[in-house]
Design a protein around this motif. Structure first.
Motif, PDB file in Angstrom:
ATOM      1  N   VAL A 134       2.304   7.844  -0.991  1.00  0.00           N
ATOM      2  CA  VAL A 134       2.049   9.163  -1.572  1.00  0.00           C
ATOM      3  C   VAL A 134       0.559   9.257  -1.850  1.00  0.00           C
ATOM      4  O   VAL A 134       0.003   8.412  -2.558  1.00  0.00           O
ATOM      5  CB  VAL A 134       2.847   9.352  -2.878  1.00  0.00           C
ATOM      6  CG1 VAL A 134       2.544  10.715  -3.493  1.00  0.00           C
ATOM      7  CG2 VAL A 134       4.338   9.190  -2.627  1.00  0.00           C
ATOM      8  N   ALA A 135      -0.113  10.272  -1.296  1.00  0.00           N
ATOM      9  CA  ALA A 135      -1.581  10.290  -1.364  1.00  0.00           C
ATOM     10  C   ALA A 135      -2.160  11.577  -1.935  1.00  0.00           C
ATOM     11  O   ALA A 135      -3.330  11.878  -1.714  1.00  0.00           O
ATOM     12  CB  ALA A 135      -2.156  10.029   0.029  1.00  0.00           C
ATOM     13  N   SER A 136      -1.374  12.341  -2.685  1.00  0.00           N
ATOM     14  CA  SER A 136      -1.895  13.519  -3.382  1.00  0.00           C
ATOM     15  C   SER A 136      -0.856  13.980  -4.388  1.00  0.00           C
ATOM     16  O   SER A 136       0.326  13.621  -4.281  1.00  0.00           O
ATOM     17  CB  SER A 136      -2.213  14.660  -2.407  1.00  0.00           C
ATOM     18  OG  SER A 136      -1.021  15.188  -1.864  1.00  0.00           O
ATOM     19  N   THR A 137      -1.285  14.781  -5.347  1.00  0.00           N
ATOM     20  CA  THR A 137      -0.308  15.296  -6.305  1.00  0.00           C
ATOM     21  C   THR A 137       0.646  16.279  -5.628  1.00  0.00           C
ATOM     22  O   THR A 137       1.827  16.349  -5.986  1.00  0.00           O
ATOM     23  CB  THR A 137      -1.005  15.984  -7.487  1.00  0.00           C
ATOM     24  OG1 THR A 137      -1.861  17.031  -7.000  1.00  0.00           O
ATOM     25  CG2 THR A 137      -1.824  14.984  -8.280  1.00  0.00           C
ATOM     26  N   ALA A 138       0.137  17.012  -4.642  1.00  0.00           N
ATOM     27  CA  ALA A 138       1.017  17.934  -3.901  1.00  0.00           C
ATOM     28  C   ALA A 138       2.113  17.154  -3.196  1.00  0.00           C
ATOM     29  O   ALA A 138       3.295  17.545  -3.226  1.00  0.00           O
ATOM     30  CB  ALA A 138       0.200  18.752  -2.908  1.00  0.00           C
ATOM     31  N   ALA A 139       1.747  16.033  -2.558  1.00  0.00           N
ATOM     32  CA  ALA A 139       2.752  15.203  -1.894  1.00  0.00           C
ATOM     33  C   ALA A 139       3.689  14.574  -2.904  1.00  0.00           C
ATOM     34  O   ALA A 139       4.894  14.445  -2.665  1.00  0.00           O
ATOM     35  CB  ALA A 139       2.066  14.127  -1.064  1.00  0.00           C
ATOM     36  N   ALA A 140       3.164  14.184  -4.053  1.00  0.00           N
ATOM     37  CA  ALA A 140       3.984  13.534  -5.075  1.00  0.00           C
ATOM     38  C   ALA A 140       5.042  14.477  -5.634  1.00  0.00           C
ATOM     39  O   ALA A 140       6.155  14.045  -5.966  1.00  0.00           O
ATOM     40  CB  ALA A 140       3.100  13.031  -6.203  1.00  0.00           C
ATOM     41  N   THR A 350       0.567   8.208  -7.638  1.00  0.00           N
ATOM     42  CA  THR A 350       0.270   8.247  -6.214  1.00  0.00           C
ATOM     43  C   THR A 350      -0.105   6.834  -5.773  1.00  0.00           C
ATOM     44  O   THR A 350      -0.327   5.961  -6.613  1.00  0.00           O
ATOM     45  CB  THR A 350      -0.908   9.197  -5.911  1.00  0.00           C
ATOM     46  OG1 THR A 350      -2.083   8.729  -6.596  1.00  0.00           O
ATOM     47  CG2 THR A 350      -0.599  10.623  -6.343  1.00  0.00           C
ATOM     48  N   ASN A 351      -0.172   6.600  -4.479  1.00  0.00           N
ATOM     49  CA  ASN A 351      -0.539   5.277  -3.970  1.00  0.00           C
ATOM     50  C   ASN A 351      -2.031   5.205  -3.690  1.00  0.00           C
ATOM     51  O   ASN A 351      -2.487   4.974  -2.573  1.00  0.00           O
ATOM     52  CB  ASN A 351       0.273   4.944  -2.718  1.00  0.00           C
ATOM     53  CG  ASN A 351       1.739   4.749  -3.025  1.00  0.00           C
ATOM     54  OD1 ASN A 351       2.572   5.491  -2.539  1.00  0.00           O
ATOM     55  ND2 ASN A 351       2.055   3.769  -3.866  1.00  0.00           N
ATOM     56  N   MET A 352      -2.796   5.440  -4.763  1.00  0.00           N
ATOM     57  CA  MET A 352      -4.246   5.326  -4.713  1.00  0.00           C
ATOM     58  C   MET A 352      -4.706   4.560  -5.943  1.00  0.00           C
ATOM     59  O   MET A 352      -3.926   4.305  -6.855  1.00  0.00           O
ATOM     60  CB  MET A 352      -4.884   6.716  -4.644  1.00  0.00           C
ATOM     61  CG  MET A 352      -4.525   7.473  -3.365  1.00  0.00           C
ATOM     62  SD  MET A 352      -5.323   9.096  -3.237  1.00  0.00           S
ATOM     63  CE  MET A 352      -4.341  10.059  -4.379  1.00  0.00           C
ATOM     64  N   VAL A 353      -5.975   4.184  -5.965  1.00  0.00           N
ATOM     65  CA  VAL A 353      -6.508   3.425  -7.098  1.00  0.00           C
ATOM     66  C   VAL A 353      -6.161   4.144  -8.401  1.00  0.00           C
ATOM     67  O   VAL A 353      -6.288   5.367  -8.488  1.00  0.00           O
ATOM     68  CB  VAL A 353      -8.040   3.285  -6.975  1.00  0.00           C
ATOM     69  CG1 VAL A 353      -8.625   2.608  -8.215  1.00  0.00           C
ATOM     70  CG2 VAL A 353      -8.397   2.470  -5.753  1.00  0.00           C
ATOM     71  N   PRO A 354      -5.711   3.410  -9.421  1.00  0.00           N
ATOM     72  CA  PRO A 354      -5.412   4.063 -10.694  1.00  0.00           C
ATOM     73  C   PRO A 354      -6.610   4.847 -11.219  1.00  0.00           C
ATOM     74  O   PRO A 354      -7.761   4.457 -11.029  1.00  0.00           O
ATOM     75  CB  PRO A 354      -5.083   2.881 -11.621  1.00  0.00           C
ATOM     76  CG  PRO A 354      -4.634   1.792 -10.708  1.00  0.00           C
ATOM     77  CD  PRO A 354      -5.426   1.967  -9.450  1.00  0.00           C
ATOM     78  N   THR A 355      -6.308   5.964 -11.872  1.00  0.00           N
ATOM     79  CA  THR A 355      -7.380   6.766 -12.463  1.00  0.00           C
ATOM     80  C   THR A 355      -7.428   6.529 -13.964  1.00  0.00           C
ATOM     81  O   THR A 355      -6.415   6.312 -14.614  1.00  0.00           O
ATOM     82  CB  THR A 355      -7.188   8.266 -12.188  1.00  0.00           C
ATOM     83  OG1 THR A 355      -5.952   8.695 -12.746  1.00  0.00           O
ATOM     84  CG2 THR A 355      -7.208   8.549 -10.702  1.00  0.00           C
ATOM     85  N   VAL A 680     -12.215  10.235  -0.528  1.00  0.00           N
ATOM     86  CA  VAL A 680     -11.204  10.803   0.364  1.00  0.00           C
ATOM     87  C   VAL A 680     -10.203   9.729   0.778  1.00  0.00           C
ATOM     88  O   VAL A 680     -10.592   8.613   1.149  1.00  0.00           O
ATOM     89  CB  VAL A 680     -11.862  11.416   1.625  1.00  0.00           C
ATOM     90  CG1 VAL A 680     -10.803  11.974   2.567  1.00  0.00           C
ATOM     91  CG2 VAL A 680     -12.857  12.499   1.220  1.00  0.00           C
ATOM     92  N   TYR A 681      -8.920  10.062   0.690  1.00  0.00           N
ATOM     93  CA  TYR A 681      -7.834   9.234   1.221  1.00  0.00           C
ATOM     94  C   TYR A 681      -7.101  10.029   2.288  1.00  0.00           C
ATOM     95  O   TYR A 681      -7.001  11.259   2.202  1.00  0.00           O
ATOM     96  CB  TYR A 681      -6.843   8.864   0.121  1.00  0.00           C
ATOM     97  CG  TYR A 681      -7.308   7.798  -0.834  1.00  0.00           C
ATOM     98  CD1 TYR A 681      -6.858   6.496  -0.728  1.00  0.00           C
ATOM     99  CD2 TYR A 681      -8.189   8.106  -1.862  1.00  0.00           C
ATOM    100  CE1 TYR A 681      -7.273   5.511  -1.611  1.00  0.00           C
ATOM    101  CE2 TYR A 681      -8.622   7.137  -2.752  1.00  0.00           C
ATOM    102  CZ  TYR A 681      -8.157   5.834  -2.620  1.00  0.00           C
ATOM    103  OH  TYR A 681      -8.579   4.864  -3.499  1.00  0.00           O
ATOM    104  N   ASP A 682      -6.570   9.341   3.301  1.00  0.00           N
ATOM    105  CA  ASP A 682      -5.753  10.046   4.284  1.00  0.00           C
ATOM    106  C   ASP A 682      -4.313  10.133   3.784  1.00  0.00           C
ATOM    107  O   ASP A 682      -3.990   9.676   2.677  1.00  0.00           O
ATOM    108  CB  ASP A 682      -5.859   9.396   5.665  1.00  0.00           C
ATOM    109  CG  ASP A 682      -5.216   8.010   5.746  1.00  0.00           C
ATOM    110  OD1 ASP A 682      -4.459   7.619   4.828  1.00  0.00           O
ATOM    111  OD2 ASP A 682      -5.474   7.304   6.745  1.00  0.00           O
ATOM    112  N   ALA A 683      -3.435  10.720   4.591  1.00  0.00           N
ATOM    113  CA  ALA A 683      -2.059  10.967   4.161  1.00  0.00           C
ATOM    114  C   ALA A 683      -1.278   9.695   3.925  1.00  0.00           C
ATOM    115  O   ALA A 683      -0.241   9.706   3.247  1.00  0.00           O
ATOM    116  CB  ALA A 683      -1.352  11.836   5.198  1.00  0.00           C
ATOM    117  N   GLU A 684      -1.745   8.558   4.465  1.00  0.00           N
ATOM    118  CA  GLU A 684      -1.081   7.269   4.265  1.00  0.00           C
ATOM    119  C   GLU A 684      -1.691   6.475   3.114  1.00  0.00           C
ATOM    120  O   GLU A 684      -1.363   5.306   2.919  1.00  0.00           O
ATOM    121  CB  GLU A 684      -1.145   6.433   5.547  1.00  0.00           C
ATOM    122  CG  GLU A 684      -0.172   6.871   6.633  1.00  0.00           C
ATOM    123  CD  GLU A 684      -0.581   8.198   7.261  1.00  0.00           C
ATOM    124  OE1 GLU A 684      -1.787   8.344   7.595  1.00  0.00           O
ATOM    125  OE2 GLU A 684       0.293   9.075   7.394  1.00  0.00           O
TER     126      GLU A 684
END
Length: 776
Positions: A134-140, A350-355, A680-684
């Motif tokens: 999951v790579a965005s809040t919209a996707a989440a 999401t599956n990105m670095v914690p904020t 920037v992160y991609d969809a993956e």
């Protein structure tokens, strides 16, 4: 001489300008081993197995550990700020089973050098089972979305609400309403020295010493004490005096801070790890990423009647704390009187670095959304943007002002002091607003695209729970100030010597300051949220007042008189007779050292040391106004900042040089957030901006000249009247610059709804407007 308010040059500058800074990487411990971490290449994956055999046999390798080898420390790292409804997903120091972002550590190599350790990292074989990311809040939040954690039922971490009045009814009845969507990017904090940890264990006393580039050494010690099940007194954490910036991410607590000392304990060897720049780009905490769906109701004069904001907040892979989303919900109303408020925030995994916090900590996003809507109201009603703001600002005689919602410190959001209209009018005056508008119109007549942007903000700062200070008369006759907070370039060695000197009534040359060492002062919180001057400053001042009383009391017993004066490093009879005087060294010899086995003179209290801990009743509120004039090239999307003015109010200014440096440094950060920095992160969930080739970090070349002025509205919440200064330059800059860009492009009807306004985004806005779809 009164030291508070004096522009004293920083004591730190000499060593920093001559290459004698004391960074953690400068720590040279003979025989120290080097650590290097293997990090996940996948945003979301299950670890089915790991083969460490070849890596362990590599030249110079002392040990290799996977997360499964260190199960005794695989305990969840606690979020710093909680919420009763938080669905907390455990953040482990080095997860043995499942990873949730690219860059998460999964194994560590300990070798004779960093080069050998990194070579061995490449020899570790991991069997990953890649899972949906999951790579965005919209996707989440999308229906049927995969979950960022395989054991979770949804991606919602928490929902936070703020209410005042009846926003739904007020919006329904308002003469006018406007709604819009705004997005603010992810971005990092790029310190000169990234994260770093070194640790040495002494088995003879079962104590571990840890050097850590942390903003909060006492917090790190507390966390390690719980995870290691060790007494706090057996853990010493030292933050180096120079770390080249912290900016928020170093106030958090990471798995590497757990693993490195534990490995040092297991091996009985000193171990050192310094994050390299590529690691920093993918594994240090970030901030900013939010989407605001905001609606305002107002009358025909532009007076705000209601505000409704629905915020999507990217929490990243884990919840390191809810301070950022909590602050965002409290900052949206800003300096304006809004009788009806409804704010709903959903924080998503999401599956990105914690904020977590980066300079501004949730405020730039809120200010961006609110100030952009103020511009839209002005456009809609055809009223000057400055006038719309002025009609809605809280007035100077309305303080303390209750906003009607809650701040992150748990108290009702109550602005303590300020003069928002004076900040706005002063900023406009220095910009020469009428002349600036005339210049804009003349430029437009020539076919140039020049625009003006404004932003006014309020910043909650000076947060609790407390901060402390000790002052000791050393046996050499000098005064030593000890504070728990760790500096990141703010000039603590200077400003707290100033405050102590003012309280004691002695010259700064007799005072030194030490910081960030848990063995020197038992309790502390740390440097974050522009809080230290308003919390530690009063503690130093109070300890200084106590020290003055102790020195005079001791001198009175020695000299046999209460009529004394303190001058230089001597206390003499009030007539100034130097023959009837004692020096600080004399006092130390009597009260601290004494004569072995001999009773102290009558009335002398032993041990000249004082301490104070200051706990503010609630947060203080700094404020400011920014004005930007820019020129935009619609053919390239390039933006040139022509003028920039900052009006700033941080209460009492302790040292104008230091405050100016903080504000202008923060402004440089704000320029980066406004125009350049975009993670920037991609969809993956794969990072696409993992080096400075892809992530344009602002430099001195891109920072325009700025005119800065101060007003001082002392806070009634602490004896110094101080507020915070470290983030005010950053918070409103993206909003002011975006407003200026949109104003410059007004003939084209382009909209700037996103930050940063990179050339690509500006071009997209121009093209969208030409196609009849005016969006960022």
């Amino acid at each position: 001489m009164t030291m508070i308010g004096a522009g004293i040059p920083r004591r730190e500058d000499d060593r920093l300008l001559t290459g004698r800074g004391r960074y953690l990487d400068d720590l040279d411990i003979p025989g120290a081993l080097a650590a290097a971490f293997l990090r996940s290449p996948h945003a979301h994956a299950r670890i089915n197995g790991m083969d460490l055999t070849v890596a362990r046999a590599a030249p110079g390798v002392v040990a290799v550990f996977s997360g499964a080898d260190l199960m005794e420390i695989q305990k969840p790292l606690a979020p710093k700020v909680l919420h009763p409804d938080l669905d907390d997903r455990p953040r482990l120091p080095m997860p043995p089973e499942e990873v949730h972002y690219v860059g998460e550590p999964v194994a560590v190599v300990i070798a004779e050098s960093r080069y050998l350790a990194e070579d061995a990292v490449d020899l570790i074989e991991v069997d990953y089972e890649v899972l949906p990311a999951v790579a965005s809040t919209a996707a989440a939040l999308a229906e049927g979305a995969p979950t960022a954690h395989s054991t979770a039922s949804s991606n919602v971490a928490v929902r936070i609400k703020q209410r005042s009045g009846d926003a739904e009814r007020a919006l329904a009845e308002a003469p006018h309403t406007l709604s819009e969507e705004f997005f603010v990017m992810r971005g990092g904090a790029h310190s000169m020295e990234p994260r770093a940890v070194a640790a040495r264990f002494d088995p003879s006393i079962s104590q571990v010493t840890i050097w850590d580039t942390t903003q909060a050494p006492h917090y790190a010690r507390q966390q390690l004490s719980m995870i290691y099940d060790m007494a706090e007194d057996d853990i010493r954490v030292i933050a180096p005096p120079d770390v080249g910036g912290g900016f928020g991410p170093k106030a958090q607590f990471y798995g590497e801070e757990v693993v490195v000392p534990w490995v040092a304990i297991k091996l009985g060897r000193t171990v050192k790890w310094v994050e390299d720049r590529q690691e920093n780009m993918v594994s240090a905490m970030m901030e900013r990423s939010q989407t605001h769906h905001i609606e305002v109701g107002f009358d025909s004069d532009g007076k705000l009647l209601a505000l409704r904001d629905y915020v999507e907040h990217d929490q990243g892979a884990y919840c390191a704390g809810l301070q950022v989303p909590s602050i965002t919900t409290a900052t949206v109303p800003g300096p304006y009187k809004i009788p009806n408020i409804s704010i709903d925030l959903v924080a998503c995994y999401t599956n990105m670095v914690p904020t977590s916090s980066v300079r501004g900590a949730g405020r730039p996003q809120a200010v961006f959304a609110m100030e952009r809507m103020m511009d839209r109201i002005a456009e809609y009603l055809d009223i000057d943007p400055a006038e719309v703001r002025a009609r809605n600002l809280i007035k100077a005689d309305e303080f303390p002002y209750q906003v009607g919602i809650m701040f992150r410190d748990g108290s009702p959001l109550t602005y303590d002091s300020g003069d928002f209209p004076a900040l706005l009018s002063g900023t406009l005056e220095r910009l020469d607003y009428a002349e600036a508008k005339a210049f804009r119109e003349g430029a437009r007549a020539e076919g140039r695209h020049v625009g003006i942007g404004l932003a006014v903000y309020v910043e909650g700062c000076g947060l609790g729970p407390y901060e402390g200070a000790k002052i000791r008369l050393t046996n050499r006759g000098k005064l030593l100030v000890t504070i728990a907070a760790a500096p990141q370039g703010q000039g603590y060695e200077t400003v707290y010597a100033q405050i102590a000197a003012d309280a004691i009534g002695i010259g700064m040359e007799h005072i030194s300051v030490v910081t960030g060492d848990t063995s020197r002062i038992p309790f502390g919180q740390g440097t974050f949220a522009s809080r230290i001057t308003a919390t530690c400053g009063p503690a130093v001042y109070q300890a200084g007042q106590q020290m003055r009383e102790r020195l005079l009391d001791t001198a009175s017993k020695i000299l046999g008189s209460d009529a004394l004066r303190l001058e230089g490093d001597r206390i003499s009879l009030d007539g100034g007779d130097q023959e009837k005087s004692v020096s600080l060294l004399d006092i130390a010899r009597v009260a601290n050292i004494g004569k072995h086995g001999i009773t102290l003179p009558a009335g002398i209290k032993p041990g000249i040391e004082t301490s104070s801990y200051f706990a503010p009743a609630r947060a203080a509120y700094a404020s400011g106004a920014h004005a930007a004039m820019v020129e935009v090239d619609p053919d390239t999307g390039g933006v040139t900042v022509l003028r920039y003015v900052i009006g700033h109010d941080c209460g009492t200014v302790i040292n104008p040089r230091l405050v100016d440096g903080q504000v202008i440094g923060g402004f440089a950060h704000g320029i980066g957030n406004a125009l350049y920095e975009d993670t920037v992160y991609d969809a993956e969930g794969q990072p696409q901006t993992a080096s400075y080739l892809d992530y344009p970090l602002v430099s001195a070349v891109e920072v325009p000249p700025v005119e800065l002025f101060h007003i001082q509205s002392p806070s009634p919440l602490n004896p110094l009247g101080a507020k915070g200064a470290g983030e005010g330059g950053t918070i409103p800059a993206p909003a002011a610059i975006a407003g200026a860009i949109e104003d410059a492009l007004r003939p084209l009807r382009a909209r700037i709804n996103c930050a940063p306004a990179t050339p690509g985004r500006v071009m997209d806005a121009v093209l969208a407007a030409l196609e009849g779809n005016p969006r960022c």
